[in-house]
Design a protein around this motif. Structure first.
Motif, PDB file in Angstrom:
ATOM      1  N   LEU A 114       0.828  -1.197   0.000  1.00  0.00           N
ATOM      2  CA  LEU A 114       0.000   0.000   0.000  1.00  0.00           C
ATOM      3  C   LEU A 114       0.867   1.253   0.000  1.00  0.00           C
ATOM      4  N   ALA A 118       0.643   4.420  -2.579  1.00  0.00           N
ATOM      5  CA  ALA A 118       0.542   5.807  -2.138  1.00  0.00           C
ATOM      6  C   ALA A 118       1.674   6.658  -2.705  1.00  0.00           C
ATOM      7  N   VAL A 137      -6.006   8.344   1.235  1.00  0.00           N
ATOM      8  CA  VAL A 137      -5.830   6.907   1.422  1.00  0.00           C
ATOM      9  C   VAL A 137      -6.468   6.550   2.767  1.00  0.00           C
ATOM     10  N   LEU A 151      -9.368   5.317  -2.085  1.00  0.00           N
ATOM     11  CA  LEU A 151      -8.240   6.036  -2.680  1.00  0.00           C
ATOM     12  C   LEU A 151      -8.720   7.156  -3.586  1.00  0.00           C
ATOM     13  N   GLU A 153      -6.465   9.899  -6.040  1.00  0.00           N
ATOM     14  CA  GLU A 153      -5.142  10.392  -6.431  1.00  0.00           C
ATOM     15  C   GLU A 153      -5.124  11.880  -6.731  1.00  0.00           C
ATOM     16  N   THR A 223      -0.081  11.214   3.065  1.00  0.00           N
ATOM     17  CA  THR A 223      -0.893  11.729   1.952  1.00  0.00           C
ATOM     18  C   THR A 223      -0.533  13.146   1.577  1.00  0.00           C
TER      19      THR A 223
END
Length: 228
Positions: A114, A118, A137, A151, A153, A223
């Motif tokens: 994960l 990320a 996330v 999620l 982005e 993040t």
């Protein structure tokens, strides 16, 4: 009838009709139809275009010539297009699908962490000089041993229902594989999805298709970017 009795449009139509005899039409159409069919199939498989069922109609429309006194022209083109499609489409589709499968396998490793996902999500934001919290996330383990992974982005979501605002929300089974959820706000298992997904969505679909295991190595994933 003299030239003075005709307008320019009639003169042009009469001249074109005279030149376009049956042999000329057949020769010219044969040299172009194959290329048009290849391009039409490629667009149908690569983008968000009409379904393959409409390819023949689209190509026929592209070849239509108005105000031409050759009644057989449209029929000739239609038959030639149909023949080209029947002769070429299977091979074209097979070739394109083979390319897509190869690309799919490149996108989907046997397993991925994960934290690595990320990091890939953060990279574009680092490159464009963004600062602060830029992605989302969210990891939520449920009572059945599975885990919901939300999620996004492009946006950092906060609040009680932040997970439902995310672009992707997938369910991770005990063995680490994706068992369901939504990608780009579409049901992952839906057969109604047409066209190609890009970015993180494309990778998640590849993970699902190839059985990639997602290792949840972090609960509190970074993040943000910059000195934050």
């Amino acid at each position: 009838m003299t030239t003075n009795d005709l307008n320019l449009g009639d003169i042009i139509s009469a001249t074109v009709a005279k030149q376009l005899d049956a042999s000329f039409v057949e020769k010219e159409v044969e040299t172009r139809v194959s290329k048009l069919v290849v391009e039409a199939v490629d667009r149908a498989l690569r983008g968000y275009s009409e379904t393959a069922k409409l390819i023949e109609k689209a190509v026929e429309e592209a070849l239509r010539v108005e105000r031409l006194d050759l009644p057989s022209y449209g029929t000739v083109v239609a038959h030639m297009v149909k023949a080209q499609i029947e002769a070429n489409v299977s091979e074209l589709v097979a070739g394109r699908l083979a390319e897509d499968v190869t690309e799919l396998l490149k996108l989907a490793p046997k397993e991925i962490k994960l934290s690595e996902i990320a990091e890939e999500m953060l990279k574009p934001h680092r490159d464009d000089g963004s600062y602060g919290s830029v992605i989302t996330v969210i990891v939520e383990q449920n009572e059945y041993g599975s885990t919901w992974l939300s999620l996004d982005e492009e946006t950092h979501h906060e609040g009680a229902r932040a997970e439902y605002q995310c672009q992707h929300r997938i369910l991770i089974s005990k063995d680490g594989t994706i068992s369901g959820g939504t990608i780009d706000n579409r049901d992952l298992k839906s057969t109604k999805h047409i066209g190609r997904t890009y970015g993180l969505g494309q990778k998640l679909r590849a993970y699902f298709a190839c059985g990639t295991k997602i290792i949840l190595d972090e609960d509190d994933v970074v993040t943000s970017v910059g000195d934050y």
